[in-house]
Design an enzyme around this catalytic site. Sequence first.
Site, PDB file in Angstrom:
ATOM      1  N   ASN A 195      -9.439  -3.883   9.418  1.00 55.68           N
ATOM      2  CA  ASN A 195      -9.455  -4.618  10.167  1.00 55.68           C
ATOM      3  C   ASN A 195      -9.346  -2.906  10.622  1.00 55.68           C
ATOM      4  N   ASN A 196      -8.823  -2.270   9.790  1.00 52.86           N
ATOM      5  CA  ASN A 196      -8.965  -0.524   9.843  1.00 52.86           C
ATOM      6  C   ASN A 196      -9.959   0.088   9.755  1.00 52.86           C
ATOM      7  N   ARG A 202      -8.026   9.818  16.053  1.00 53.01           N
ATOM      8  CA  ARG A 202      -6.720   9.188  15.046  1.00 53.01           C
ATOM      9  C   ARG A 202      -6.288  10.590  13.841  1.00 53.01           C
ATOM     10  N   TYR A 236       0.949  -0.812   0.313  1.00 53.89           N
ATOM     11  CA  TYR A 236      -0.263   0.467  -0.155  1.00 53.89           C
ATOM     12  C   TYR A 236       0.955   1.584  -0.088  1.00 53.89           C
ATOM     13  N   TYR A 253       3.642  -7.312  17.284  1.00 50.35           N
ATOM     14  CA  TYR A 253       3.872  -5.867  15.760  1.00 50.35           C
ATOM     15  C   TYR A 253       4.984  -4.587  16.606  1.00 50.35           C
ATOM     16  N   SER A 313       3.856 -11.073   0.020  1.00 50.45           N
ATOM     17  CA  SER A 313       2.977 -11.714   0.422  1.00 50.45           C
ATOM     18  C   SER A 313       1.940 -11.278   1.073  1.00 50.45           C
ATOM     19  N   ASN A 314       1.229 -10.045   1.373  1.00 53.48           N
ATOM     20  CA  ASN A 314       0.075  -9.030   1.296  1.00 53.48           C
ATOM     21  C   ASN A 314       0.029  -8.193   0.613  1.00 53.48           C
ATOM     22  N   LYS A 320       1.465  -5.999   9.824  1.00 46.49           N
ATOM     23  CA  LYS A 320       1.698  -4.907  10.004  1.00 46.49           C
ATOM     24  C   LYS A 320       0.383  -4.969  10.569  1.00 46.49           C
ATOM     25  N   SER A 379       5.711   3.384  13.273  1.00 47.60           N
ATOM     26  CA  SER A 379       4.630   3.770  13.917  1.00 47.60           C
ATOM     27  C   SER A 379       4.521   4.711  14.587  1.00 47.60           C
ATOM     28  N   LYS A 396       8.625  -2.778  15.807  1.00 53.51           N
ATOM     29  CA  LYS A 396       9.011  -1.973  15.670  1.00 53.51           C
ATOM     30  C   LYS A 396       9.869  -1.542  16.175  1.00 53.51           C
TER      31      LYS A 396
HETATM   32  P1  NAD Z   1       1.499  -3.301   2.955  1.00 55.02           P
HETATM   33  O1  NAD Z   1       1.498  -5.240   3.502  1.00 55.02           O
HETATM   34  O2  NAD Z   1       0.520  -2.718   2.248  1.00 55.02           O
HETATM   35  O3  NAD Z   1       2.651  -3.909   2.540  1.00 55.02           O
HETATM   36  C1  NAD Z   1       4.418  -4.034   3.075  1.00 55.02           C
HETATM   37  C2  NAD Z   1       4.593  -5.015   1.643  1.00 55.02           C
HETATM   38  O4  NAD Z   1       5.742  -5.691   1.857  1.00 55.02           O
HETATM   39  C3  NAD Z   1       3.665  -6.483   1.150  1.00 55.02           C
HETATM   40  O5  NAD Z   1       3.622  -5.781   0.044  1.00 55.02           O
HETATM   41  C4  NAD Z   1       3.920  -7.731   1.250  1.00 55.02           C
HETATM   42  O6  NAD Z   1       3.912  -8.104   0.712  1.00 55.02           O
HETATM   43  C5  NAD Z   1       5.538  -6.891   1.781  1.00 55.02           C
HETATM   44  N1  NAD Z   1       6.720  -7.717   2.539  1.00 55.02           N
HETATM   45  C6  NAD Z   1       6.191  -8.716   4.117  1.00 55.02           C
HETATM   46  N2  NAD Z   1       6.987  -9.075   4.103  1.00 55.02           N
HETATM   47  C7  NAD Z   1       8.315  -9.237   3.396  1.00 55.02           C
HETATM   48  C8  NAD Z   1       9.311  -9.784   2.883  1.00 55.02           C
HETATM   49  N3  NAD Z   1       9.831 -10.774   4.114  1.00 55.02           N
HETATM   50  N4  NAD Z   1      10.365  -9.787   2.277  1.00 55.02           N
HETATM   51  C9  NAD Z   1       9.785  -8.843   1.215  1.00 55.02           C
HETATM   52  N5  NAD Z   1       8.711  -8.202   0.969  1.00 55.02           N
HETATM   53  C10 NAD Z   1       7.864  -8.478   1.884  1.00 55.02           C
HETATM   54  O7  NAD Z   1       1.092  -2.819   4.253  1.00 55.02           O
HETATM   55  P2  NAD Z   1       1.527  -0.782   4.111  1.00 55.02           P
HETATM   56  O8  NAD Z   1       0.593  -0.489   4.944  1.00 55.02           O
HETATM   57  O9  NAD Z   1       2.238  -0.795   3.197  1.00 55.02           O
HETATM   58  O10 NAD Z   1       2.561  -0.875   5.588  1.00 55.02           O
HETATM   59  C11 NAD Z   1       4.021  -0.895   5.085  1.00 55.02           C
HETATM   60  C12 NAD Z   1       4.840  -0.492   6.101  1.00 55.02           C
HETATM   61  O11 NAD Z   1       4.746   0.805   6.896  1.00 55.02           O
HETATM   62  C13 NAD Z   1       5.194  -1.582   7.500  1.00 55.02           C
HETATM   63  O12 NAD Z   1       6.166  -1.615   7.761  1.00 55.02           O
HETATM   64  C14 NAD Z   1       3.816  -1.296   7.853  1.00 55.02           C
HETATM   65  O13 NAD Z   1       4.636  -1.696   9.336  1.00 55.02           O
HETATM   66  C15 NAD Z   1       4.555   0.401   8.205  1.00 55.02           C
HETATM   67  N6  NAD Z   1       3.458   0.925   8.919  1.00 55.02           N
HETATM   68  C16 NAD Z   1       1.993   0.811   8.092  1.00 55.02           C
HETATM   69  C17 NAD Z   1       1.190   1.796   8.796  1.00 55.02           C
HETATM   70  C18 NAD Z   1      -0.102   1.456   8.208  1.00 55.02           C
HETATM   71  O14 NAD Z   1      -1.502   1.980   8.460  1.00 55.02           O
HETATM   72  N7  NAD Z   1      -0.324   0.981   7.044  1.00 55.02           N
HETATM   73  C19 NAD Z   1       1.176   2.293   9.529  1.00 55.02           C
HETATM   74  C20 NAD Z   1       2.292   2.515  10.434  1.00 55.02           C
HETATM   75  C21 NAD Z   1       4.036   1.653   9.423  1.00 55.02           C
HETATM   76  C1  UD1 Z   2      -3.822   0.724  13.985  1.00 54.18           C
HETATM   77  C2  UD1 Z   2      -3.873  -0.377  14.944  1.00 54.18           C
HETATM   78  C3  UD1 Z   2      -1.408   0.515  14.660  1.00 54.18           C
HETATM   79  C4  UD1 Z   2      -1.393   0.349  13.550  1.00 54.18           C
HETATM   80  C5  UD1 Z   2      -2.508   1.279  12.777  1.00 54.18           C
HETATM   81  C6  UD1 Z   2      -2.068   1.420  10.714  1.00 54.18           C
HETATM   82  C7  UD1 Z   2      -4.423  -1.548  16.517  1.00 54.18           C
HETATM   83  C8  UD1 Z   2      -5.136  -1.509  18.123  1.00 54.18           C
HETATM   84  N1  UD1 Z   2      -3.804  -0.367  15.992  1.00 54.18           N
HETATM   85  O1  UD1 Z   2      -4.298   1.791  14.343  1.00 54.18           O
HETATM   86  O2  UD1 Z   2      -0.942  -0.273  15.389  1.00 54.18           O
HETATM   87  O3  UD1 Z   2       0.174   1.335  13.669  1.00 54.18           O
HETATM   88  O4  UD1 Z   2      -3.634   1.023  12.657  1.00 54.18           O
HETATM   89  O5  UD1 Z   2      -2.211   0.236  10.606  1.00 54.18           O
HETATM   90  O6  UD1 Z   2      -5.191  -2.434  15.673  1.00 54.18           O
HETATM   91  N2  UD1 Z   2     -12.301   1.931  14.292  1.00 54.18           N
HETATM   92  C9  UD1 Z   2     -14.089   1.357  14.605  1.00 54.18           C
HETATM   93  N3  UD1 Z   2     -14.668   0.492  13.941  1.00 54.18           N
HETATM   94  C10 UD1 Z   2     -13.437   0.165  12.908  1.00 54.18           C
HETATM   95  C11 UD1 Z   2     -11.818  -0.339  12.619  1.00 54.18           C
HETATM   96  C12 UD1 Z   2     -11.562   1.034  13.278  1.00 54.18           C
HETATM   97  O7  UD1 Z   2     -14.771   1.893  15.546  1.00 54.18           O
HETATM   98  O8  UD1 Z   2     -13.737  -1.552  12.446  1.00 54.18           O
HETATM   99  C13 UD1 Z   2     -12.065   2.445  15.467  1.00 54.18           C
HETATM  100  C14 UD1 Z   2     -11.039   2.190  16.291  1.00 54.18           C
HETATM  101  O9  UD1 Z   2     -11.012   1.544  17.347  1.00 54.18           O
HETATM  102  C15 UD1 Z   2      -9.910   3.887  15.994  1.00 54.18           C
HETATM  103  C16 UD1 Z   2      -9.869   4.571  15.067  1.00 54.18           C
HETATM  104  O10 UD1 Z   2     -11.165   3.558  14.402  1.00 54.18           O
HETATM  105  O11 UD1 Z   2     -11.055   4.575  17.337  1.00 54.18           O
HETATM  106  C17 UD1 Z   2      -9.009   3.568  14.619  1.00 54.18           C
HETATM  107  O12 UD1 Z   2      -8.599   2.685  13.644  1.00 54.18           O
HETATM  108  P1  UD1 Z   2      -7.696   1.527  12.848  1.00 54.18           P
HETATM  109  O13 UD1 Z   2      -7.629   2.288  11.440  1.00 54.18           O
HETATM  110  O14 UD1 Z   2      -7.941   0.508  12.803  1.00 54.18           O
HETATM  111  O15 UD1 Z   2      -6.084   1.798  13.237  1.00 54.18           O
HETATM  112  P2  UD1 Z   2      -5.705   2.430  14.697  1.00 54.18           P
HETATM  113  O16 UD1 Z   2      -6.608   1.287  15.667  1.00 54.18           O
HETATM  114  O17 UD1 Z   2      -5.244   3.823  15.087  1.00 54.18           O
END
Ligand code: NAD
Ligand code: UD1
Length: 339
Positions: A198-199, A231, A12, A149, A35-36, A85, A125, A153
Amino acid sequence: MKKILVTGGIGYIGSHTVVELYKAGYEAIIVDNLSNSKKSVLKRIEQITQTEIKFYENDVRDVAALDKIFTENKIDAVIHFAGLKAVGESVEKPLEYYNNNIIGTLRLLEVMKNHNCKNIVFSSSATVYGNPHTVPIEEHFPLSVTNPYGRSKLIIEEMLQDIYKADASMNIAILRYFNPIGALENGLLGEDPNGIPNNLCPYITKVAVGKLSHLNVFGNDYPTIDGTGVRDYIHVVDLARGHSLALQKLFTESGLFIVNLGTGRGYSVLEVVHEFAKILDKEIPYKIVERRAGDIATCYADCKFAEKLLNFKTEKTLTEMCRDALNFQLKNPNGYEDD
Ligand code: NAD
Ligand code: UD1
């Protein structure tokens, strides 16, 4: 043209960042084990950038594969997104998370060292702040984590600091993302999680198009504006731009820096729901349910350091974030699967 190895570049945030890298005049080389993510994303990135991109379908824990990549390409810097993640999944499968995230980073750093590559940007994060004592959150606030997780980090952040202490010629950017949402404006790239999201934002877009019946709002008894969690949502394109600014900094000034990437503004769950409803001109059905374990009331960034250090300022509003997320969902009803 400087060559940037983007681990997890099909994912993403990685895919949006690769597009930004080309805009900023860099060449991106991607390594991803898919993988994702789906390989078709590569075609879309190529279509957007009008460039053929070197892609290696490998795991970052595969030292021989990484070594080959560094031998075949003179890599100037790495942006390291690759990792797992999902917080809930990390509680179920801690070994997988430690193995993928920590061992993956360790192997990458070893190969970088062998090839004398000194520049790395790491995806951390806001989760490392745990439940902050106050907001907005500044980078020097105490750190704490409650799940594997988050711990992965934090451990990687500490590893990077040790490596910098041992070799001050390393240039390291640790970026602490707040809540990335949204999609590329043209709807070609976006967030496509597997299964039920989940998000919050990917869940709402699925409710908006009728793929899910309603949103469960996790608690309305938090000490916030309307009782629901607050958030700091940041548009993924703004976040991606933060990476090219961080690279620019690493290439011009040596050192290690840790910086928040957020907007500095918090929105509650219901504010986000209403924003989507306004754009769609129809209600988003929701039910208030129990709090989700591990959630905190309020989390938003202090962005002064990002602005001072990187001249980073977000440009996109919550309306644009929701509009672009929705646009991606509408243009790609089955995500990237249809490609
Ligand atoms: P994502 O899952 O969409 O992207 C991660 C990519 O890494 C995927 O394409 C997956 O196939 C690849 N991958 C995973 N493990 C691997 C491995 N061992 N070798 C090679 N490729 C691998 O996730 P994202 O949302 O793009 O997040 C990217 C980074 O940012 C992650 O490290 C995540 O923890 C961090 N991050 C994401 C968020 C968020 O909300 N999306 C928030 C804070 C931090
Ligand atoms: C979550 C992760 C955080 C990660 C981030 C980005 C948890 C506890 N935290 O953050 O570690 O860095 O995602 O990947 O999982 N909500 C609802 N209904 C839903 C989904 C979410 O009410 O179906 C609410 C949550 O309670 C929160 C807000 O929406 O208040 C945002 O949630 P989410 O998008 O999951 O992000 P975080 O919990 O902030």
